[in-house]
Motif scaffolding. Sequence first.
Motif, PDB file in Angstrom:
ATOM      1  N   ILE A 287      21.048  37.338  81.286  1.00 16.35           N
ATOM      2  CA  ILE A 287      21.477  38.404  80.382  1.00 16.35           C
ATOM      3  C   ILE A 287      22.743  39.035  80.971  1.00 16.35           C
ATOM      4  N   PRO A 288      23.916  38.719  80.403  1.00 15.09           N
ATOM      5  CA  PRO A 288      25.148  39.337  80.888  1.00 15.09           C
ATOM      6  C   PRO A 288      25.407  40.677  80.203  1.00 15.09           C
ATOM      7  N   SER A 289      26.062  41.581  80.910  1.00 17.18           N
ATOM      8  CA  SER A 289      26.432  42.881  80.356  1.00 17.18           C
ATOM      9  C   SER A 289      27.820  43.248  80.873  1.00 17.18           C
ATOM     10  N   THR A 290      28.798  43.253  79.972  1.00 23.46           N
ATOM     11  CA  THR A 290      30.141  43.663  80.386  1.00 23.46           C
ATOM     12  C   THR A 290      30.192  45.159  80.673  1.00 23.46           C
ATOM     13  N   TYR A 291      29.340  45.941  79.999  1.00 22.46           N
ATOM     14  CA  TYR A 291      29.309  47.386  80.246  1.00 22.46           C
ATOM     15  C   TYR A 291      28.864  47.672  81.677  1.00 22.46           C
ATOM     16  N   HIS A 292      27.838  46.966  82.142  1.00 18.28           N
ATOM     17  CA  HIS A 292      27.339  47.156  83.501  1.00 18.28           C
ATOM     18  C   HIS A 292      28.056  46.258  84.498  1.00 18.28           C
ATOM     19  N   GLN A 293      28.950  45.375  84.000  1.00 14.77           N
ATOM     20  CA  GLN A 293      29.723  44.473  84.848  1.00 14.77           C
ATOM     21  C   GLN A 293      28.818  43.675  85.789  1.00 14.77           C
ATOM     22  N   CYS A 294      27.792  43.069  85.205  1.00 10.84           N
ATOM     23  CA  CYS A 294      26.909  42.216  85.992  1.00 10.84           C
ATOM     24  C   CYS A 294      26.132  41.315  85.047  1.00 10.84           C
ATOM     25  N   ILE A 295      25.505  40.308  85.627  1.00 11.36           N
ATOM     26  CA  ILE A 295      24.624  39.421  84.883  1.00 11.36           C
ATOM     27  C   ILE A 295      23.321  39.319  85.665  1.00 11.36           C
TER      28      ILE A 295
ATOM     29  N   GLU B 136      29.499  29.221  79.742  1.00 10.98           N
ATOM     30  CA  GLU B 136      29.263  29.533  78.345  1.00 10.98           C
ATOM     31  C   GLU B 136      27.760  29.589  78.058  1.00 10.98           C
ATOM     32  N   THR B 137      27.416  29.515  76.797  1.00 10.35           N
ATOM     33  CA  THR B 137      26.015  29.663  76.384  1.00 10.35           C
ATOM     34  C   THR B 137      25.070  28.617  76.984  1.00 10.35           C
ATOM     35  N   PRO B 138      25.473  27.347  77.235  1.00 10.61           N
ATOM     36  CA  PRO B 138      24.500  26.414  77.828  1.00 10.61           C
ATOM     37  C   PRO B 138      23.954  26.889  79.167  1.00 10.61           C
ATOM     38  N   TRP B 139      24.844  27.315  80.066  1.00  5.81           N
ATOM     39  CA  TRP B 139      24.377  27.781  81.375  1.00  5.81           C
ATOM     40  C   TRP B 139      23.618  29.092  81.239  1.00  5.81           C
ATOM     41  N   ILE B 140      24.121  30.012  80.414  1.00  7.20           N
ATOM     42  CA  ILE B 140      23.474  31.316  80.246  1.00  7.20           C
ATOM     43  C   ILE B 140      22.053  31.147  79.704  1.00  7.20           C
ATOM     44  N   HIS B 141      21.911  30.295  78.690  1.00  7.02           N
ATOM     45  CA  HIS B 141      20.582  30.109  78.094  1.00  7.02           C
ATOM     46  C   HIS B 141      19.646  29.325  79.013  1.00  7.02           C
TER      47      HIS B 141
END
Length: 272
Positions: A152-160, A142-147
């Motif tokens: 920067i995750p992108s579902t459109y590009h299917q990658c982070i 969730e946001t704790p790990w991402i931040h």
Amino acid sequence: MRGTPQPPRVAVTAEGSIAAKNNTTNSRSKHLPVIFNNQDTTGLNVPRNDPLVITLTIADGEVSRILVDTGRSVDIIFRETLRKMEVDESSIKLERNPLVSFAGDTTVSEGTVKLPVYVGNMRKTVKFTIIDTPTIYNTIFETPWIHSKKAIPSTYHQCIKIPLPDGVCTIKGSQSVSRACFVTERKTREPRGRPDDHDKNLKKKLRRRKKASEKGAEIKHVIIGKRASDPQGEIKIPTEKEEQNTYQTPRTEGPSPPPKQDSTKENPNTAN
């Protein structure tokens, strides 16, 4: 429309075995900005509306079916995943806290555990909240790990994409795993029976109601009860075509009352 086959990823089976290597790439240039382009969508199937599901190294093993989400304020790991990873119970801190979803559902956590997560050449300890519920995912970042990773995750590009000291690390998702998880989750949430059973039952009820209303035009009287003062008498409701009182009862035995005389008729004894 099908794209080119995607490379294999780590698969954690029921026994916790590793089936393939982790799919991460590093850009070696320092201070390289994070950029998404058309090359990131190469080999993807369209439409690209799938959740982002990745594979990472957590503790001593590769863990697949990791959902990257931004809807909660805690990173989640499930009890079954810890069992497969053979995490020591002594490392779990027992504490129960309610977690409220966007829909208002409340789930009580069982505790927390700190596990190392590896991204590229970087190691970071992540505090996971433990939940013991059936699920199709092993972990939810969730946001704790991402931040914390400035990812920067992108579902459109299917990658982070994650900026690292030696460049940008790109972790690709798996559309096939994401779609399989979606189908499995949908089946588990559906009620027993076929999905269209409810619609069929509703249509049957509407047909029966329509037939009953059509037959109601031919019924002259409908018995709905009996009077307390006359147990033998039955209350009836006439149809609209009949010019009768709203409630009526059958006549009781006995002499009929004399007919009323019409006051408008002339009296034969009256002299002209």
